[in-house]
Write an enzyme that holds these catalytic residues in place. Structure first.
Site, PDB file in Angstrom:
ATOM      1  N   GLN A 101      -3.859  37.206 -50.674  1.00  0.00           N
ATOM      2  CA  GLN A 101      -3.318  35.845 -50.671  1.00  0.00           C
ATOM      3  C   GLN A 101      -4.092  34.978 -49.683  1.00  0.00           C
ATOM      4  OE1 GLN A 101       0.325  34.205 -48.701  1.00  0.00           O
ATOM      5  NE2 GLN A 101       1.104  34.147 -50.794  1.00  0.00           N
ATOM      6  N   TYR A 170       3.068  25.250 -47.016  1.00  0.00           N
ATOM      7  CA  TYR A 170       1.731  25.444 -46.464  1.00  0.00           C
ATOM      8  C   TYR A 170       0.765  24.428 -47.087  1.00  0.00           C
ATOM      9  CZ  TYR A 170       3.634  29.545 -44.177  1.00  0.00           C
ATOM     10  OH  TYR A 170       4.385  30.371 -43.381  1.00  0.00           O
ATOM     11  N   ARG A 317      11.243  41.429 -49.255  1.00  0.00           N
ATOM     12  CA  ARG A 317      12.060  42.027 -48.205  1.00  0.00           C
ATOM     13  C   ARG A 317      12.577  43.412 -48.580  1.00  0.00           C
ATOM     14  NH1 ARG A 317      16.217  37.235 -47.295  1.00  0.00           N
ATOM     15  NH2 ARG A 317      15.890  37.095 -49.550  1.00  0.00           N
ATOM     16  N   CYS A 339      18.156  46.585 -48.831  1.00  0.00           N
ATOM     17  CA  CYS A 339      17.947  45.365 -48.046  1.00  0.00           C
ATOM     18  C   CYS A 339      19.182  44.471 -48.098  1.00  0.00           C
ATOM     19  CB  CYS A 339      16.741  44.613 -48.594  1.00  0.00           C
ATOM     20  SG  CYS A 339      16.436  43.020 -47.821  1.00  0.00           S
ATOM     21  N   CYS A 342      18.734  39.871 -44.390  1.00  0.00           N
ATOM     22  CA  CYS A 342      19.087  39.240 -43.114  1.00  0.00           C
ATOM     23  C   CYS A 342      17.932  38.450 -42.499  1.00  0.00           C
ATOM     24  CB  CYS A 342      19.566  40.306 -42.134  1.00  0.00           C
ATOM     25  SG  CYS A 342      18.262  41.455 -41.581  1.00  0.00           S
ATOM     26  N   CYS A 345      13.431  41.036 -40.572  1.00  0.00           N
ATOM     27  CA  CYS A 345      12.128  41.695 -40.690  1.00  0.00           C
ATOM     28  C   CYS A 345      10.982  40.794 -40.258  1.00  0.00           C
ATOM     29  CB  CYS A 345      11.903  42.179 -42.125  1.00  0.00           C
ATOM     30  SG  CYS A 345      12.242  40.938 -43.383  1.00  0.00           S
TER      31      CYS A 345
END
Length: 376
Positions: A101, A170, A317, A339, A342, A345
């Protein structure tokens, strides 16, 4: 009529994969002064061993005008080429494919900038308070060349393709957004001009790497802007059509920004939250579509793959907590991902599941999460 299956060999965006589960780009924060570290290799070794079909790397910095945070891999010169090759080889050696990426933070920076912060226009970032210096047109042309240079470097290193990060606030997303792009030259002022940068980046990469080299993009179906001035669904479909006409190979559909009504990573009560945008896109373009966001249940994933035109799904996640989740599902354990969404991470010391931290690390991370606040 054949029905697509999640766990089958397929070709997605020109890349043959062993299944239709993609690891969505997740910032590792583990590089060593811009170079691939053993920690980066370990993370991707575990993901590939865990059964994912293709990995999209976290943010790879591609421009000298960028201010990437500590722990970000850079592809701005040849000094890290050996590490990039090791990265691709590590994933390939375990049967998965890897796409890098390509990103530029502009003013959405979560560490102290090391140089001038550039952006499309002098619009203050609502999250960081930074007002970027607008790129000159010559700097934009240099930026396009830098994307091409980095893509060729990544191709040389053995990556199966690249993904342009065009979402989440971005740089490319900021050029596409009327909220942040207030330019009046050829790179702003109209939807056609706002998307000129991303089209030129796509063209440059294809010219440098060859028409057959896979180039993907991550786009917001909507910015979910609080001012309603950001990218919306109609804009998303138009830029997708323009990119498809120029030879783009796949589109990953996401949404939201760090400061909008919704962030890119929502709480557990939200599921498959970009599905409608992705389904609309499959009807608008003849380009493979990848869905990300709130996909935790293999039954939901199987239904999306079998009953829509969506070619693959992407997880982030869930794979941080359980890198072997795809293999678990393949082996018959179809419980949903462990997961809990939350966001613990996303750690400045390196991306790791909150539940895998020591008690001291958890206490530090709780302070970070409190400072960041939580969003739905």
């Amino acid at each position: 009529m054949n029905t697509k299956k999640t766990f089958e060999q397929a070709t997605v965006g020109r890349i043959p994969v062993r299944n239709r589960i993609v690891r969505s780009a997740t910032h590792e924060g583990m590089a060593d002064r811009g170079h691939v570290s053993e920690a980066v290799l370990d993370m991707h070794r575990n993901l590939a061993d865990g059964g994912v079909g293709l990995i999209i790397t976290g943010y790879v910095s591609v421009s000298k005008t960028d201010n990437p945070g500590p722990g970000t891999v850079s592809a701005t010169d040849d000094s890290g080429l050996d590490g990039l090759k090791a990265w691709a080889d590590t994933v390939h050696g375990r049967g998965a494919k890897i796409v890098a990426q390509m990103n530029h933070a502009t003013s959405q920076i979560f560490s102290k900038p090391q140089g001038t912060v550039y952006g499309p226009s002098a619009v203050t970032d609502p999250l960081t308070g930074i007002t970027p210096v607008p790129f000159t047109t010559e700097q934009i042309r240099d930026l396009v060349r830098e994307f091409g240079d980095a893509a060729l470097r990544l191709k040389t290193a053995g990556f199966d393709g690249v993904q342009i990060h065009g979402a989440h606030g971005y740089l490319v997303n900021r050029f596409l957004s009327p909220e942040f792009n207030t330019r009046t030259d050829e790179y702003g002022g109209s939807p056609e001009n706002n998307r000129r940068l991303v089209l030129e980046i796509l063209g440059e990469i294809k010219a440098r790497c060859g028409a057959d080299f896979p180039v993907w993009i991550k786009l917001n179906g909507s910015d979910f802007s609080r001012s309603e001035g950001g990218l919306a669904q109609d804009d998303f479909l138009e830029v997708s059509r323009a990119l498809a006409e120029k030879g783009l190979d796949a589109i990953e559909v996401s949404g939201g920004t760090m400061f909008g009504q919704f962030s890119p990573s929502r709480s557990k009560k939200h599921t498959a939250y970009h599905l409608d945008f992705a389904k609309a896109l499959t009807e608008a373009v003849d380009v493979p579509v990848i869905l990300v966001g709130g996909l935790r249940d293999i039954r939901t994933i199987d239904t999306v793959i079998a009953e829509t035109g969506i070619e693959a799904v992407a997880l982030s996640r869930s794979l941080i907590r359980e890198p072997d989740l795809p293999r678990r599902w393949m082996n018959g354990d179809t419980r949903e991902a462990a997961c809990v969404s939350c966001n613990g991470c996303f750690n400045p010391k390196g991306t790791r599941c909150f539940f895998h931290l020591t008690e001291e690390e958890k206490a530090f991370q709780k302070r970070i999460m409190k400072l960041m606040g939580s969003k739905e």
